[in-house]
Design a protein around this motif. Structure first.
Motif, PDB file in Angstrom:
ATOM      1  N   VAL A   1      -6.267  13.159  13.482  1.00 37.97           N
ATOM      2  CA  VAL A   1      -7.031  11.774  13.328  1.00 37.97           C
ATOM      3  C   VAL A   1      -7.962  11.930  14.431  1.00 37.97           C
ATOM      4  CG1 VAL A   1      -6.674   9.437  13.129  1.00 37.97           C
ATOM      5  CG2 VAL A   1      -4.710  10.924  12.522  1.00 37.97           C
ATOM      6  N   ASP A   2      -9.226  12.032  14.071  1.00 34.83           N
ATOM      7  CA  ASP A   2     -10.394  12.234  14.996  1.00 34.83           C
ATOM      8  C   ASP A   2     -10.523  10.832  15.783  1.00 34.83           C
ATOM      9  OD1 ASP A   2     -10.980  14.673  14.199  1.00 34.83           O
ATOM     10  OD2 ASP A   2     -12.589  13.922  12.633  1.00 34.83           O
ATOM     11  N   GLN A   3     -10.242   9.707  15.139  1.00 33.60           N
ATOM     12  CA  GLN A   3     -10.592   8.467  15.811  1.00 33.60           C
ATOM     13  C   GLN A   3      -9.467   8.209  16.993  1.00 33.60           C
ATOM     14  OE1 GLN A   3     -10.104   9.025  12.474  1.00 33.60           O
ATOM     15  NE2 GLN A   3     -11.634   7.996  11.199  1.00 33.60           N
ATOM     16  N   CYS A   4      -8.636   9.078  16.998  1.00 36.71           N
ATOM     17  CA  CYS A   4      -7.387   8.690  18.256  1.00 36.71           C
ATOM     18  C   CYS A   4      -7.868   9.777  19.283  1.00 36.71           C
ATOM     19  CB  CYS A   4      -6.153   8.940  17.602  1.00 36.71           C
ATOM     20  SG  CYS A   4      -5.429   7.646  16.544  1.00 36.71           S
TER      21      CYS A   4
ATOM     22  N   PHE B   1      -9.373   2.469  13.074  1.00 36.19           N
ATOM     23  CA  PHE B   1      -9.836   1.985  14.570  1.00 36.19           C
ATOM     24  C   PHE B   1      -8.832   1.189  15.144  1.00 36.19           C
ATOM     25  CE2 PHE B   1     -12.131  -0.742  17.347  1.00 36.19           C
ATOM     26  CZ  PHE B   1     -12.709   0.064  18.198  1.00 36.19           C
ATOM     27  N   TYR B   2      -8.322   0.276  14.388  1.00 36.14           N
ATOM     28  CA  TYR B   2      -7.397  -0.705  14.946  1.00 36.14           C
ATOM     29  C   TYR B   2      -6.030  -0.003  15.320  1.00 36.14           C
ATOM     30  CZ  TYR B   2      -4.574  -5.116  15.579  1.00 36.14           C
ATOM     31  OH  TYR B   2      -3.809  -6.002  15.901  1.00 36.14           O
TER      32      TYR B   2
ATOM     33  N   LEU C   1      -5.256  -8.506  12.272  1.00 31.72           N
ATOM     34  CA  LEU C   1      -6.479  -7.909  11.845  1.00 31.72           C
ATOM     35  C   LEU C   1      -6.147  -6.539  11.187  1.00 31.72           C
ATOM     36  CD1 LEU C   1      -8.317  -8.637  15.004  1.00 31.72           C
ATOM     37  CD2 LEU C   1      -8.800  -9.886  12.744  1.00 31.72           C
ATOM     38  N   PHE C   2      -5.262  -5.885  11.525  1.00 31.17           N
ATOM     39  CA  PHE C   2      -4.971  -4.595  10.703  1.00 31.17           C
ATOM     40  C   PHE C   2      -4.454  -4.960   9.116  1.00 31.17           C
ATOM     41  CE2 PHE C   2      -1.616  -1.696   8.992  1.00 31.17           C
ATOM     42  CZ  PHE C   2      -2.176  -0.593   9.299  1.00 31.17           C
ATOM     43  N   PHE C   3      -3.581  -5.830   8.938  1.00 33.97           N
ATOM     44  CA  PHE C   3      -3.145  -6.095   7.702  1.00 33.97           C
ATOM     45  C   PHE C   3      -4.500  -6.526   6.764  1.00 33.97           C
ATOM     46  CE2 PHE C   3       1.073  -5.873   9.828  1.00 33.97           C
ATOM     47  CZ  PHE C   3       1.532  -4.988   8.895  1.00 33.97           C
ATOM     48  N   THR C   4      -5.231  -7.547   7.368  1.00 33.73           N
ATOM     49  CA  THR C   4      -6.175  -8.039   6.641  1.00 33.73           C
ATOM     50  C   THR C   4      -7.540  -7.090   6.337  1.00 33.73           C
ATOM     51  OG1 THR C   4      -7.224  -9.028   8.678  1.00 33.73           O
ATOM     52  CG2 THR C   4      -5.453 -10.438   7.179  1.00 33.73           C
ATOM     53  N   ALA C   5      -7.377  -6.028   7.092  1.00 33.96           N
ATOM     54  CA  ALA C   5      -8.650  -5.040   6.973  1.00 33.96           C
ATOM     55  C   ALA C   5      -8.760  -4.262   5.565  1.00 33.96           C
ATOM     56  CB  ALA C   5      -8.634  -4.028   8.207  1.00 33.96           C
ATOM     57  N   PHE C   6      -9.628  -4.344   5.101  1.00 33.96           N
ATOM     58  CA  PHE C   6      -9.894  -3.600   3.794  1.00 33.96           C
ATOM     59  C   PHE C   6     -10.289  -2.142   3.832  1.00 33.96           C
ATOM     60  CE2 PHE C   6      -9.858  -8.110   2.372  1.00 33.96           C
ATOM     61  CZ  PHE C   6      -9.353  -8.016   1.085  1.00 33.96           C
ATOM     62  N   THR C   7     -10.752  -1.848   4.491  1.00 33.01           N
ATOM     63  CA  THR C   7     -11.270  -0.182   4.709  1.00 33.01           C
ATOM     64  C   THR C   7     -10.709   0.527   6.015  1.00 33.01           C
ATOM     65  OG1 THR C   7     -12.893  -0.694   6.688  1.00 33.01           O
ATOM     66  CG2 THR C   7     -13.695  -1.231   4.253  1.00 33.01           C
ATOM     67  N   HIS C   8     -10.579   1.847   5.428  1.00 32.05           N
ATOM     68  CA  HIS C   8      -9.801   2.676   6.162  1.00 32.05           C
ATOM     69  C   HIS C   8     -10.373   2.815   7.620  1.00 32.05           C
ATOM     70  CE1 HIS C   8      -7.885   6.464   7.575  1.00 32.05           C
ATOM     71  NE2 HIS C   8      -8.915   6.860   7.624  1.00 32.05           N
TER      72      HIS C   8
END
Length: 612
Positions: A352-355, A403-404, A391-398
């Protein structure tokens, strides 16, 4: 000069009007149910007193469906079943059914939950235009499973299920269809189950469609939906019709044998079973269904709604919520470990590049993340962190979700030493497993579609509804992992037997890494496996995506008895008992431990839960 209508003008117009109404076809019915309907049952009778309905059926009659059934409240769900001299359908449905006026038609009543979640957009059906195929007395949707809203802008997503078709003597040559369906909130896992019904003929003639939703499995948003809408039926030759029919026949033939749960009294007459203990602690209005699986017999409850029993209980849609952490993420890593030994020790940061925060992620493995033991958290207290992830659960995009998940929680302790419940962790793991699978097998592969659905669920003969996971609303279409599956009760029973009775084998072949499964089931030599859910707890542990509870004092066992279970938001529990049985229930009033522990005593009467 003002012109007066003369006889030569009025008479032809009058003749035309009389001719039009005398020959009006069912297909041209135009009355649409108002969203603020206030008609009483008496006014219904007046509206159709000239239609001369005859027979046993009093609701959803020929006259009511061909004109417009208007009610000020939902009706009994029994009307979606055969009522009057049923016979084999004389018409065959194959083609496209389209509803009209969905965004304004129908009635709605908020029944509970969080009122702030309500909005006018949620009060109506989304657009409905789908193809169906008839096979005998069954009407089968061409598209099964949750039908994704690709832009995420619709309030609801459909899940369509197979229904029934038949003739009734008073339907004047039309055949009658009843189709179960569910609405699922976009970007959520809540499920609202309903049925729609209409009359049709081979030539495309169709009545209005009456629909009704009177139950849900949803803690935060409970509501009734009902109404009558105009519709069109376009007969079509569907190329895949034969395949759809054969697949559905196989689906039905492979369902586990079901019996009413009351049959336990006949099958185990000496056990002194108290049926009231099953489902005890949950009021009827919050219970969706429950069941007890004893080897290959599935003892089931009814599926009660606010308006009678749901008539299609076999295909009533159940949301997984967090049971997916076990039956998706947990099983997926066990499957990968069987195929690629050592992958459980792979690092999240490598996949996971973002981590990329070294302090947070350098030593966190796939299995640490499955165990909810990354060492990254804010509070040790149960559910405190999880309650702050809106904010995680309401996010629509990967992009936003990942990021969260990578950055929300600060590093506190070494991985593998402290348990903390995070759905964000399961999303990270699912992303990492997906990237690992693509690296090994190719970019076209997907951790749910391939590893779970194709390799396991298909072999277990799970329903098409279970074959699809909800995903991020973008080109990544990342499966959520920690929630977002939909199931039938038969799927629940089969997955439970795969884990509990068959020890991860299908037709004798080991499909998941056996030691990981033993740890999850608390059957390894080192039990209890995993970490306690808090530092003061010695009764509840978590390992490989599964919970476990020490239950010996509740069933009068001298030795330690661990009950592994899957748990889902709102009141969902699937308990894998050490005697090979499974007890489960789906509800939505936050009823957990105090409910299923009562069923343990009754299961213990049938076969001892006290392990040696």
């Amino acid at each position: 000069m003002k012109r007066f209508l003369t006889v030569d003008v009025v008479f032809p117009v009058l003749i035309f009007i009389l001719y039009f109404y005398a020959n009006e076809s069912v297909a041209s019915a135009t009355a649409v149910q108002s969203s603020s309907s206030t008609s009483s049952s008496k006014s219904i009778a007046r509206n159709f007193e000239k239609c001369h309905d005859q027979g046993i059926r009093k609701t959803l009659t020929f006259c009511q469906l061909t004109k417009s059934l208007q009610t000020d409240k939902p009706i009994d769900m029994e009307v979606f079943t055969a009522q009057d001299q049923q016979s084999k359908a004389s018409n065959t449905f194959q083609g496209k059914l389209t509803l009209l006026g969905e965004s304004t038609g129908g009635s709605f009543k908020f029944r509970g939950g969080i009122k702030a979640y309500d909005s006018p957009q949620k009060h109506h059906l989304p657009e409905f235009e789908f193809e169906f195929v008839q096979s005998g007395d069954s009407i089968i949707p061409v598209e099964r499973g949750v039908i994704r809203s690709y832009d995420g802008k619709d309030a609801w997503e459909y899940i369509l299920e197979p229904g029934k078709v038949w003739d009734e003597a008073t339907d004047n040559g039309y055949s009658r269809a009843a189709i179960p369906f569910a609405l699922q909130l976009t970007n959520q896992n809540c499920v609202h189950n309903g049925v729609l019904s209409f009359l049709f003929k081979d030539d495309g003639s169709i009545s209005n469609v009456y629909y009704q939703i009177s139950s849900e499995t949803c803690l935060t948003y409970k509501a009734d939906f009902w109404g009558s809408l105009n519709a069109t039926y376009r007969p079509l030759k569907i190329a895949s019709a034969s395949l759809i029919k054969s697949q559905y026949e196989r689906e039905v033939s492979n369902r586990m044998l079901t019996k009413p749960i009351s049959e336990l009294l006949n099958d185990y007459p000496d056990a002194n079973i108290n049926l009231r203990q099953f489902g005890r602690g949950i009021s009827k209005k919050h219970m969706t269904l429950y069941g007890l699986v004893i080897r290959n017999i599935h003892y089931v409850s009814s599926c009660e709604t606010r308006n009678g029993n749901y008539p299609f209980c076999d295909v009533l849609v159940l949301p997984s919520y967090s049971t997916a952490k076990s039956m998706f993420a947990g099983i997926a890593l066990m499957r990968l470990e069987k195929q690629y030994p050592g992958v459980k020790n792979a690092l999240i940061s490598d996949y996971v590049d973002q981590c990329n925060n070294k302090e947070m992620w350098d030593n966190v493995t796939f299995e640490h993340t499955l165990d909810m033991a990354t060492g990254n958290y804010s509070s040790k207290n149960i559910q405190v962190d999880e309650s702050k992830t809106g904010l995680f659960f309401t996010a629509f995009t990967h992009k936003n979700k990942i990021f969260y998940a990578c950055n929300k929680w600060p590093h506190k302790v070494e991985p593998g030493t402290q348990w903390n419940y995070h759905t964000t962790d399961t999303y990270l793991l699912t992303t990492a497993m997906n990237n690992f699978l693509k690296e090994k097998q190719g970019m076209e592969h997907d951790i749910y579609s391939q590893t779970i659905a194709a390799e396991l669920w298909s072999a277990l003969n799970l329903s098409p509804t279970a074959m699809i996971s909800k995903r991020s609303y973008d080109s990544n279409a990342q499966a959520w992992g920690g929630y977002g599956l939909n199931l039938h009760r038969d799927d629940v029973a089969k997955v439970a037997n795969f884990l509990n009775l068959d020890q991860g084998k299908i037709n004798g072949q080991q499909m998941v890494e056996p030691e990981m499964l033993k740890q999850a089931m608390q059957r390894s030599e080192a039990s209890p496996s995993g970490l306690p859910i808090n530092t003061n707890s010695s009764t509840t542990y978590y390992k490989n995506g599964f919970w476990a509870f020490k239950a010996n004092k509740y069933i009068d066992c001298k030795n330690k008895v661990w009950i592994p279970f899957m748990s889902g938001y709102g009141g969902i529990n699937i308990s894998l008992l050490p005697n090979g049985m499974t007890f489960y229930y789906f509800s939505d009033n936050n009823d957990f431990f105090g409910t299923w522990v009562h069923a343990l005593g009754e299961a213990n009467k049938i076969s001892s839960l006290c392990t040696s």
